[in-house]
Write a protein that holds these residues in place. Structure first.
Motif, PDB file in Angstrom:
ATOM      1  N   VAL A 174       0.842  -1.192   0.000  1.00 16.33           N
ATOM      2  CA  VAL A 174       0.000   0.000   0.000  1.00 16.33           C
ATOM      3  C   VAL A 174       0.883   1.250   0.000  1.00 16.33           C
ATOM      4  O   VAL A 174       1.837   1.334   0.776  1.00 16.33           O
ATOM      5  CB  VAL A 174      -0.888  -0.022   1.270  1.00 16.33           C
ATOM      6  CG1 VAL A 174      -1.583   1.306   1.460  1.00 16.33           C
ATOM      7  CG2 VAL A 174      -1.902  -1.151   1.181  1.00 16.33           C
ATOM      8  N   ALA A 175       0.552   2.208  -0.867  1.00 12.46           N
ATOM      9  CA  ALA A 175       1.256   3.502  -0.843  1.00 12.46           C
ATOM     10  C   ALA A 175       0.311   4.555  -0.277  1.00 12.46           C
ATOM     11  O   ALA A 175      -0.866   4.594  -0.650  1.00 12.46           O
ATOM     12  CB  ALA A 175       1.676   3.895  -2.253  1.00 12.46           C
ATOM     13  N   ALA A 208      -2.983  11.440   6.104  1.00 14.90           N
ATOM     14  CA  ALA A 208      -1.974  10.504   5.597  1.00 14.90           C
ATOM     15  C   ALA A 208      -1.296   9.780   6.759  1.00 14.90           C
ATOM     16  O   ALA A 208      -1.103   8.555   6.709  1.00 14.90           O
ATOM     17  CB  ALA A 208      -0.930  11.258   4.767  1.00 14.90           C
ATOM     18  N   ALA A 209      -0.953  10.527   7.809  1.00 12.73           N
ATOM     19  CA  ALA A 209      -0.239   9.916   8.940  1.00 12.73           C
ATOM     20  C   ALA A 209      -1.114   8.867   9.630  1.00 12.73           C
ATOM     21  O   ALA A 209      -0.653   7.758   9.937  1.00 12.73           O
ATOM     22  CB  ALA A 209       0.175  11.003   9.925  1.00 12.73           C
ATOM     23  N   ILE A 210      -2.390   9.207   9.839  1.00 11.11           N
ATOM     24  CA  ILE A 210      -3.303   8.265  10.520  1.00 11.11           C
ATOM     25  C   ILE A 210      -3.513   7.023   9.655  1.00 11.11           C
ATOM     26  O   ILE A 210      -3.439   5.895  10.133  1.00 11.11           O
ATOM     27  CB  ILE A 210      -4.651   8.954  10.853  1.00 11.11           C
ATOM     28  CG1 ILE A 210      -4.424  10.017  11.924  1.00 11.11           C
ATOM     29  CG2 ILE A 210      -5.691   7.938  11.308  1.00 11.11           C
ATOM     30  CD1 ILE A 210      -5.592  10.979  12.109  1.00 11.11           C
ATOM     31  N   ALA A 211      -3.758   7.239   8.362  1.00 11.88           N
ATOM     32  CA  ALA A 211      -3.977   6.097   7.455  1.00 11.88           C
ATOM     33  C   ALA A 211      -2.742   5.207   7.431  1.00 11.88           C
ATOM     34  O   ALA A 211      -2.846   3.977   7.538  1.00 11.88           O
ATOM     35  CB  ALA A 211      -4.308   6.604   6.050  1.00 11.88           C
ATOM     36  N   ALA A 212      -1.556   5.818   7.310  1.00  8.65           N
ATOM     37  CA  ALA A 212      -0.316   5.020   7.220  1.00  8.65           C
ATOM     38  C   ALA A 212      -0.122   4.183   8.486  1.00  8.65           C
ATOM     39  O   ALA A 212       0.195   2.985   8.408  1.00  8.65           O
ATOM     40  CB  ALA A 212       0.879   5.954   7.002  1.00  8.65           C
ATOM     41  N   THR A 214       4.165   2.180   2.283  1.00  9.69           N
ATOM     42  CA  THR A 214       5.181   3.148   1.848  1.00  9.69           C
ATOM     43  C   THR A 214       4.522   4.518   1.817  1.00  9.69           C
ATOM     44  O   THR A 214       3.455   4.687   1.203  1.00  9.69           O
ATOM     45  CB  THR A 214       5.678   2.820   0.420  1.00  9.69           C
ATOM     46  OG1 THR A 214       6.173   1.487   0.415  1.00  9.69           O
ATOM     47  CG2 THR A 214       6.784   3.778  -0.006  1.00  9.69           C
ATOM     48  N   LEU A 215       5.133   5.475   2.512  1.00  9.65           N
ATOM     49  CA  LEU A 215       4.595   6.846   2.517  1.00  9.65           C
ATOM     50  C   LEU A 215       5.413   7.695   1.543  1.00  9.65           C
ATOM     51  O   LEU A 215       6.649   7.617   1.548  1.00  9.65           O
ATOM     52  CB  LEU A 215       4.664   7.406   3.938  1.00  9.65           C
ATOM     53  CG  LEU A 215       3.992   8.754   4.125  1.00  9.65           C
ATOM     54  CD1 LEU A 215       3.008   8.681   5.284  1.00  9.65           C
ATOM     55  CD2 LEU A 215       5.017   9.828   4.419  1.00  9.65           C
ATOM     56  N   PHE A 229      -3.427   5.232  -1.429  1.00  8.93           N
ATOM     57  CA  PHE A 229      -4.283   6.158  -0.688  1.00  8.93           C
ATOM     58  C   PHE A 229      -3.771   7.572  -0.954  1.00  8.93           C
ATOM     59  O   PHE A 229      -2.681   7.924  -0.499  1.00  8.93           O
ATOM     60  CB  PHE A 229      -4.247   5.849   0.818  1.00  8.93           C
ATOM     61  CG  PHE A 229      -5.034   4.614   1.169  1.00  8.93           C
ATOM     62  CD1 PHE A 229      -6.354   4.709   1.549  1.00  8.93           C
ATOM     63  CD2 PHE A 229      -4.447   3.362   1.071  1.00  8.93           C
ATOM     64  CE1 PHE A 229      -7.091   3.579   1.831  1.00  8.93           C
ATOM     65  CE2 PHE A 229      -5.177   2.217   1.358  1.00  8.93           C
ATOM     66  CZ  PHE A 229      -6.506   2.323   1.735  1.00  8.93           C
ATOM     67  N   ALA A 230      -4.541   8.339  -1.711  1.00 10.41           N
ATOM     68  CA  ALA A 230      -4.121   9.709  -2.044  1.00 10.41           C
ATOM     69  C   ALA A 230      -4.709  10.640  -0.984  1.00 10.41           C
ATOM     70  O   ALA A 230      -5.826  11.135  -1.117  1.00 10.41           O
ATOM     71  CB  ALA A 230      -4.613  10.072  -3.439  1.00 10.41           C
TER      72      ALA A 230
END
Ligand SMILES: Cc1cc2nc3c(=O)[nH]c(=O)nc-3n(C[C@H](O)[C@H](O)[C@H](O)COP(=O)(O)OP(=O)(O)OC[C@H]3O[C@@H](n4cnc5c(N)ncnc54)[C@H](O)[C@@H]3O)c2cc1C
Length: 245
Positions: free
Chosen positions: A82-83, A91-95, A106-107, A168-169
């Motif tokens: 998953v990117a 983004a931080a919470i999803a990652a 991968t962020l 995930f954009a």
């Protein structure tokens, strides 16, 4: 609250357009079965937010179904590559959640690191996961193409290709300025803010008021739940005043 004030709320009904003028508007909508409806209104308040329109990556492949603009839950992505694109709160919470649920994350972010506005209890958490190598992060980097089973990333060290199942954009959302413009609401070109009278929140279209984050235009971080909720009071007072006159 809605029941207490006996509010007549029509959920899952989209306002398509408003015609008419101050004191005599016609509101054209489509309900959740897409049936058209029309209502009369003396005044209108737009509180349309910005969350319905995700910002786009503008790269080939962004329309693939594996590209997700709304993060809901991590479990379907167990054992997947998953990117996550972005480096703010979403983004931080999803990652983190995807990582804890067994996805290989991968962020990717074009900036120098995790954004300074990320909540103070989340920021060290994700930074430490990156430092420990549990999450891979590419900063000063951009996704340049999304393919069905991989992504291409431009990094400071050159272009790389990574195996990928989902993207995930998490790169933000923007207000529907077209909707405002179509209703004659003037938007300041430099700041992106719709014109409102600061005392009443009436827009440049007489009888149409703006409330919530839409008042800030593109500056969506300026108005949030704590300060946007006072707009209603201001507008109600202004409408009561105009009706009394
Ligand atoms: C991921 C995320 C996390 C956040 N976390 C926080 C937080 O912790 N604390 C905080 O204070 N703020 C937070 N915010 C910001 C907060 O959600 C917004 O500032 C707030 O919701 C704005 O309220 P609003 O009423 O202006 O718009 P919204 O809450 O976005 O409501 C607008 C509504 O109008 C509807 N709508 C739009 N167009 C039409 C139309 N044509 N017809 C009918 N309906 C329409 C939309 O579908 C939506 O339901 C967060 C935002 C996001 C995206």
């Amino acid at each position: 609250m809605a029941e207490h004030f006996e509010l007549d709320i029509h959920q899952y009904e989209r306002v398509e357009r408003i015609e008419g003028e101050d004191g005599n508007f016609q509101v054209y909508t489509a309900d959740r079965l897409r049936c058209p409806r029309v209502y009369g209104a003396k005044k209108a308040i737009f509180a349309t937010g910005y969350y319905d329109l995700p910002n786009r990556l503008n790269v080939p492949g962004e329309c693939l179904t594996k590209v997700i603009y709304y993060y809901k839950e991590p479990h379907p992505y167990y054992n997947m590559d998953v990117a996550v694109i972005g480096a703010k709160n979403s983004a931080a919470i999803a990652a983190l959640e995807l990582h804890w649920s067994g996805a290989r994350v991968t962020l990717i972010h074009r900036g120098e690191g995790i954004h300074s506005h990320v909540k103070y209890w989340i920021k060290p958490n994700i930074e430490n996961r990156i430092k420990q190598g549990e999450l891979k992060a590419y900063f000063r980097s951009q996704v340049v193409e999304i393919l069905p089973d991989s992504i291409r990333i431009a990094t400071p060290e050159g272009e790389i290709s990574l195996k990928n199942d989902f993207v995930f954009a998490m790169i933000g959302y923007h207000p529907d300025t077209e909707f405002l413009g179509a209703h004659g609401i003037i938007i300041d070109a430099a700041s992106g803010r719709p014109y409102t009278n600061p005392e009443t929140l009436e827009s440049s279209r007489r009888g149409i008021y703006l409330a919530g984050v839409i008042v800030a235009g593109m500056h969506t971080n300026e108005i949030f739940i704590e300060n946007g909720r006072f707009h209603g009071e201001k507008i109600a007072a202004a409408i009561a005043d105009s009706v009394r006159r």
